[in-house]
Design a protein around this motif. Structure first.
Motif, PDB file in Angstrom:
ATOM      1  N   THR A   9      -5.873  60.801 -30.329  1.00 45.37           N
ATOM      2  CA  THR A   9      -5.452  61.151 -31.681  1.00 45.37           C
ATOM      3  C   THR A   9      -5.395  59.898 -32.542  1.00 45.37           C
ATOM      4  OG1 THR A   9      -3.107  60.820 -31.209  1.00 45.37           O
ATOM      5  CG2 THR A   9      -4.016  63.037 -30.790  1.00 45.37           C
ATOM      6  N   ASP A  10      -5.395  60.095 -33.837  1.00 46.47           N
ATOM      7  CA  ASP A  10      -5.273  58.961 -34.753  1.00 46.47           C
ATOM      8  C   ASP A  10      -3.957  58.220 -34.527  1.00 46.47           C
ATOM      9  OD1 ASP A  10      -7.719  59.557 -35.881  1.00 46.47           O
ATOM     10  OD2 ASP A  10      -6.855  60.674 -37.561  1.00 46.47           O
ATOM     11  N   GLU A  11      -2.904  58.963 -34.265  1.00 50.10           N
ATOM     12  CA  GLU A  11      -1.590  58.354 -34.020  1.00 50.10           C
ATOM     13  C   GLU A  11      -1.631  57.465 -32.781  1.00 50.10           C
ATOM     14  OE1 GLU A  11       3.075  59.665 -33.416  1.00 50.10           O
ATOM     15  OE2 GLU A  11       1.509  61.160 -33.127  1.00 50.10           O
ATOM     16  N   LEU A  12      -2.212  57.959 -31.695  1.00 48.49           N
ATOM     17  CA  LEU A  12      -2.303  57.166 -30.468  1.00 48.49           C
ATOM     18  C   LEU A  12      -3.221  55.968 -30.672  1.00 48.49           C
ATOM     19  CD1 LEU A  12      -1.595  56.653 -27.552  1.00 48.49           C
ATOM     20  CD2 LEU A  12      -3.359  58.308 -26.885  1.00 48.49           C
ATOM     21  N   SER A  13      -4.291  56.164 -31.414  1.00 44.38           N
ATOM     22  CA  SER A  13      -5.206  55.063 -31.700  1.00 44.38           C
ATOM     23  C   SER A  13      -4.478  53.937 -32.431  1.00 44.38           C
ATOM     24  CB  SER A  13      -6.380  55.568 -32.542  1.00 44.38           C
ATOM     25  OG  SER A  13      -7.232  54.505 -32.873  1.00 44.38           O
ATOM     26  N   GLU A  14      -3.652  54.284 -33.386  1.00 44.61           N
ATOM     27  CA  GLU A  14      -2.884  53.275 -34.122  1.00 44.61           C
ATOM     28  C   GLU A  14      -1.903  52.548 -33.210  1.00 44.61           C
ATOM     29  OE1 GLU A  14      -1.647  50.874 -37.217  1.00 44.61           O
ATOM     30  OE2 GLU A  14      -3.393  52.198 -37.126  1.00 44.61           O
ATOM     31  N   LEU A  15      -1.256  53.285 -32.312  1.00 47.01           N
ATOM     32  CA  LEU A  15      -0.323  52.661 -31.367  1.00 47.01           C
ATOM     33  C   LEU A  15      -1.057  51.698 -30.431  1.00 47.01           C
ATOM     34  CD1 LEU A  15       1.913  55.721 -30.445  1.00 47.01           C
ATOM     35  CD2 LEU A  15       2.580  53.739 -31.813  1.00 47.01           C
ATOM     36  N   ILE A  16      -2.205  52.125 -29.960  1.00 45.07           N
ATOM     37  CA  ILE A  16      -3.009  51.263 -29.083  1.00 45.07           C
ATOM     38  C   ILE A  16      -3.428  50.002 -29.836  1.00 45.07           C
ATOM     39  CG2 ILE A  16      -5.225  51.055 -27.868  1.00 45.07           C
ATOM     40  CD1 ILE A  16      -4.890  54.091 -27.183  1.00 45.07           C
ATOM     41  N   PHE A  17      -3.891  50.170 -31.073  1.00 44.65           N
ATOM     42  CA  PHE A  17      -4.312  49.032 -31.877  1.00 44.65           C
ATOM     43  C   PHE A  17      -3.169  48.038 -32.045  1.00 44.65           C
ATOM     44  CE2 PHE A  17      -4.359  46.963 -36.026  1.00 44.65           C
ATOM     45  CZ  PHE A  17      -5.526  46.225 -35.925  1.00 44.65           C
ATOM     46  N   ARG A  18      -1.993  48.534 -32.417  1.00 42.32           N
ATOM     47  CA  ARG A  18      -0.845  47.647 -32.648  1.00 42.32           C
ATOM     48  C   ARG A  18      -0.406  46.939 -31.373  1.00 42.32           C
ATOM     49  NH1 ARG A  18       3.168  50.570 -36.983  1.00 42.32           N
ATOM     50  NH2 ARG A  18       1.561  51.076 -38.511  1.00 42.32           N
ATOM     51  N   ALA A  19      -0.356  47.685 -30.275  1.00 44.07           N
ATOM     52  CA  ALA A  19       0.066  47.090 -29.002  1.00 44.07           C
ATOM     53  C   ALA A  19      -0.940  46.054 -28.520  1.00 44.07           C
ATOM     54  CB  ALA A  19       0.263  48.183 -27.954  1.00 44.07           C
ATOM     55  N   ALA A  20      -2.214  46.356 -28.665  1.00 46.33           N
ATOM     56  CA  ALA A  20      -3.252  45.409 -28.255  1.00 46.33           C
ATOM     57  C   ALA A  20      -3.190  44.149 -29.108  1.00 46.33           C
ATOM     58  CB  ALA A  20      -4.636  46.068 -28.364  1.00 46.33           C
ATOM     59  N   PHE A  21      -3.015  44.324 -30.405  1.00 50.83           N
ATOM     60  CA  PHE A  21      -2.915  43.175 -31.308  1.00 50.83           C
ATOM     61  C   PHE A  21      -1.711  42.307 -30.934  1.00 50.83           C
ATOM     62  CE2 PHE A  21      -1.411  41.112 -35.194  1.00 50.83           C
ATOM     63  CZ  PHE A  21      -2.560  40.457 -35.604  1.00 50.83           C
ATOM     64  N   ALA A  22      -0.573  42.944 -30.668  1.00 54.52           N
ATOM     65  CA  ALA A  22       0.635  42.204 -30.290  1.00 54.52           C
ATOM     66  C   ALA A  22       0.443  41.454 -28.978  1.00 54.52           C
ATOM     67  CB  ALA A  22       1.817  43.160 -30.189  1.00 54.52           C
ATOM     68  N   ALA A  23      -0.364  42.009 -28.082  1.00 54.79           N
ATOM     69  CA  ALA A  23      -0.629  41.371 -26.793  1.00 54.79           C
ATOM     70  C   ALA A  23      -1.771  40.361 -26.870  1.00 54.79           C
ATOM     71  CB  ALA A  23      -0.947  42.437 -25.745  1.00 54.79           C
ATOM     72  N   GLY A  24      -2.403  40.261 -28.040  1.00 58.30           N
ATOM     73  CA  GLY A  24      -3.514  39.329 -28.192  1.00 58.30           C
ATOM     74  C   GLY A  24      -4.758  39.739 -27.433  1.00 58.30           C
ATOM     75  N   LYS A  25      -4.974  41.050 -27.321  1.00 58.27           N
ATOM     76  CA  LYS A  25      -6.118  41.572 -26.565  1.00 58.27           C
ATOM     77  C   LYS A  25      -6.913  42.532 -27.430  1.00 58.27           C
ATOM     78  CE  LYS A  25      -3.472  41.622 -22.254  1.00 58.27           C
ATOM     79  NZ  LYS A  25      -3.033  42.431 -21.129  1.00 58.27           N
ATOM     80  N   SER A  26      -8.157  42.750 -27.034  1.00 59.38           N
ATOM     81  CA  SER A  26      -8.929  43.804 -27.675  1.00 59.38           C
ATOM     82  C   SER A  26      -8.354  45.146 -27.219  1.00 59.38           C
ATOM     83  CB  SER A  26     -10.403  43.717 -27.277  1.00 59.38           C
ATOM     84  OG  SER A  26     -10.565  44.069 -25.908  1.00 59.38           O
ATOM     85  N   GLU A  27      -8.636  46.179 -27.980  1.00 57.72           N
ATOM     86  CA  GLU A  27      -8.160  47.510 -27.590  1.00 57.72           C
ATOM     87  C   GLU A  27      -8.744  47.907 -26.233  1.00 57.72           C
ATOM     88  OE1 GLU A  27      -8.091  50.367 -31.085  1.00 57.72           O
ATOM     89  OE2 GLU A  27      -9.021  48.574 -31.971  1.00 57.72           O
ATOM     90  N   GLU A  28     -10.016  47.580 -26.019  1.00 58.76           N
ATOM     91  CA  GLU A  28     -10.664  47.923 -24.752  1.00 58.76           C
ATOM     92  C   GLU A  28      -9.989  47.224 -23.571  1.00 58.76           C
ATOM     93  OE1 GLU A  28     -13.438  48.544 -28.111  1.00 58.76           O
ATOM     94  OE2 GLU A  28     -12.248  46.815 -27.486  1.00 58.76           O
ATOM     95  N   LYS A  29      -9.706  45.926 -23.748  1.00 60.97           N
ATOM     96  CA  LYS A  29      -9.052  45.158 -22.678  1.00 60.97           C
ATOM     97  C   LYS A  29      -7.637  45.686 -22.434  1.00 60.97           C
ATOM     98  CE  LYS A  29      -8.168  41.633 -19.894  1.00 60.97           C
ATOM     99  NZ  LYS A  29      -8.134  41.983 -18.493  1.00 60.97           N
TER     100      LYS A  29
END
Length: 67
Positions: A9-29
């Motif tokens: 979902t768009d909501e989950l995609s946004e959460l993944i994006f934010r968490a990945a950014f905070a962890a300094g990783k790509s969304e895929e990683k």
């Protein structure tokens, strides 16, 4: 290496994006790390272990609850 295509979902995609950014990783990683941890390092407690934990910490929990 295998590539998987998933839909979220768009909501989950946004959460993944934010968490990945905070962890300094790509969304895929980030997603690959989550899957790896879930598959290879599951934290599963058997009901016997849970019961033993409650028995061992029961008095402490009661003391804390009555503070």
């Amino acid at each position: 290496m295998k590539i998987y295509k998933i839909e979220v979902t768009d909501e989950l995609s946004e959460l993944i994006f934010r968490a990945a950014f905070a962890a300094g990783k790509s969304e895929e990683k980030f997603i690959a790390d989550i899957l790896s941890r879930f598959v290879f390092e599951p934290h599963i407690m058997e009901s016997k272990d849970v019961a033993e934990g409650y028995a061992a910490c029961g008095a402490l929990n009661l003391e804390i609850a009555n503070l």
